[in-house]
Design a protein around this motif. Structure first.
Motif, short mmCIF file in Angstrom:
data_model
loop_
_atom_site.label_atom_id
_atom_site.label_comp_id
_atom_site.label_asym_id
_atom_site.label_seq_id
_atom_site.Cartn_x
_atom_site.Cartn_y
_atom_site.Cartn_z
N SER A 198 0.81 -1.22 0.00
CA SER A 198 0.00 0.00 0.00
C SER A 198 0.84 1.26 0.00
O SER A 198 0.38 2.33 -0.43
N LEU A 199 2.10 1.17 0.44
CA LEU A 199 2.94 2.36 0.57
C LEU A 199 4.02 2.48 -0.50
O LEU A 199 4.27 3.58 -1.00
N ALA A 200 4.67 1.38 -0.85
CA ALA A 200 5.96 1.44 -1.54
C ALA A 200 5.84 1.54 -3.06
O ALA A 200 4.87 1.09 -3.67
N THR A 201 6.89 2.11 -3.67
CA THR A 201 7.01 2.09 -5.12
C THR A 201 7.54 0.74 -5.60
O THR A 201 7.34 0.36 -6.75
N SER A 202 8.25 0.03 -4.72
CA SER A 202 8.70 -1.33 -5.04
C SER A 202 8.90 -2.10 -3.75
O SER A 202 9.08 -1.51 -2.68
N VAL A 203 8.88 -3.43 -3.86
CA VAL A 203 9.00 -4.32 -2.70
C VAL A 203 10.14 -5.30 -2.94
O VAL A 203 10.18 -5.97 -3.99
N ILE A 204 11.06 -5.37 -1.98
CA ILE A 204 12.13 -6.37 -2.01
C ILE A 204 11.74 -7.50 -1.07
O ILE A 204 11.43 -7.26 0.10
N VAL A 205 11.75 -8.73 -1.58
CA VAL A 205 11.39 -9.89 -0.78
C VAL A 205 12.66 -10.69 -0.51
O VAL A 205 13.37 -11.09 -1.44
N LEU A 206 12.95 -10.90 0.78
CA LEU A 206 14.12 -11.67 1.19
C LEU A 206 13.72 -13.09 1.55
O LEU A 206 12.61 -13.34 2.05
N SER A 207 14.65 -14.01 1.35
CA SER A 207 14.45 -15.41 1.74
C SER A 207 14.69 -15.56 3.23
O SER A 207 15.14 -14.63 3.92
N ALA A 208 14.42 -16.76 3.74
CA ALA A 208 14.81 -17.09 5.11
C ALA A 208 16.34 -17.07 5.21
O ALA A 208 17.05 -17.14 4.20
N ARG A 209 16.83 -16.96 6.45
CA ARG A 209 18.27 -16.85 6.69
C ARG A 209 19.06 -17.99 6.05
O ARG A 209 18.67 -19.15 6.16
N PRO A 210 20.16 -17.62 5.38
CA PRO A 210 20.67 -16.26 5.17
C PRO A 210 19.83 -15.53 4.11
O PRO A 210 19.48 -16.11 3.08
N GLY A 211 19.50 -14.28 4.40
CA GLY A 211 18.64 -13.52 3.52
C GLY A 211 19.26 -13.30 2.15
O GLY A 211 20.38 -12.82 2.03
#
Length: 253
Positions: A198-211
């Motif tokens: 709802s807020l961002a111009t883009s979204v970065i999705v990280l994996s579980a550790r290690p990210g």
């Protein structure tokens, strides 16, 4: 994308732990953020989201890889809790932080503290002490305090997670409107998928550790946004899939 203000190039981060071993938290992080963009970072607990912010802010150094970002004295930081000085008024909380950043600045501040209080809807509360304010108002003070230093970049670490949902919604709308007006560069860490979209111009999705960066997804939709917008729904489905949240699990949310 506009001219990059942040570039991660194969950044890794490990921490030494007992027994001479190490714990890798981030692995091969590479992405860029353009000037004036609002980028949200999502990922499961332990994926290194806060570590990423700490590296950006200069609080921690990468174990390997390269980072090009504004210097620490050009960065504003908003934490999960407001962390206001209780013995200082709202105006004094902004003033003392701003004074600490004034030394060594090449350019004078462009706006008065009163302008930032007005932007946060706090013009009538400059003389109040934090204890007299609600949690939502205190968090708005913390955002105004960070902005009053006129940073090149604003880092936000789950700033609304400690608020009840109705207050959090109001704070998201406040931040959205403030960003639309001022177009500050923001990197925003959250666990809330809809908050990010709802807020961002883009979204970065990280994996579980290690990210690791699973995807960096543009959100091409006008504000205010709704899940009924096909562009927003497509991003939502993509993010939930990357996070491994199936349809049955979503129905239970």
């Amino acid at each position: 994308m506009s001219e990059p203000i942040i570039t991660f190039d194969s950044v890794c981060k490990s921490f030494d732990i007992a027994g001479g071993d190490s714990l890798q938290v981030l692995d091969d992080i590479s992405f860029s953020v353009g000037d004036g963009e609002f980028v949200a970072v999502l990922g499961p607990s332990g994926s290194g989201k806060s570590t990423l912010l700490n590296i950006l802010s200069g609080l921690q150094n990468p174990t390997s890889g390269l980072l090009d970002a504004p210097s620490p004295d050009e960065i504003g930081f908003v934490f999960q809790r407001a962390r206001l000085l209780p013995w200082r008024t709202v105006e004094q909380n902004l003033a003392i932080t701003r004074a600490a950043r004034a030394e060594g600045r090449r350019n004078p501040f462009q706006r008065d503290i009163a302008d930032y209080l007005a932007a946060a809807g706090l013009s009538d509360y400059g003389g109040f002490y934090p204890a007299a304010l609600s949690g939502g108002m205190q968090q708005r003070v913390s955002i105004a305090r960070a902005l009053a230093t006129e940073p090149a970049m604003l880092l936000m670490d789950e700033p609304f997670s400690a608020l009840d949902e109705m207050t959090a919604r109001k704070q998201r709308a406040f931040l959205r409107d403030l960003w639309l007006k001022r177009r500050s560069t923001i990197v925003f860490v959250t666990h809330n998928v809809m908050e990010a979209i709802s807020l961002a111009t883009s979204v970065i999705v990280l994996s579980a550790r290690p990210g690791r960066v699973l995807d960096h997804i543009a959100v091409d939709a006008e504000h205010p946004r709704s899940l009924t917008d096909p562009a927003v729904e497509a991003v939502y489905e993509r993010v939930m899939g990357l996070l491994g949240v199936g349809e049955r699990d979503r129905a239970a949310l």
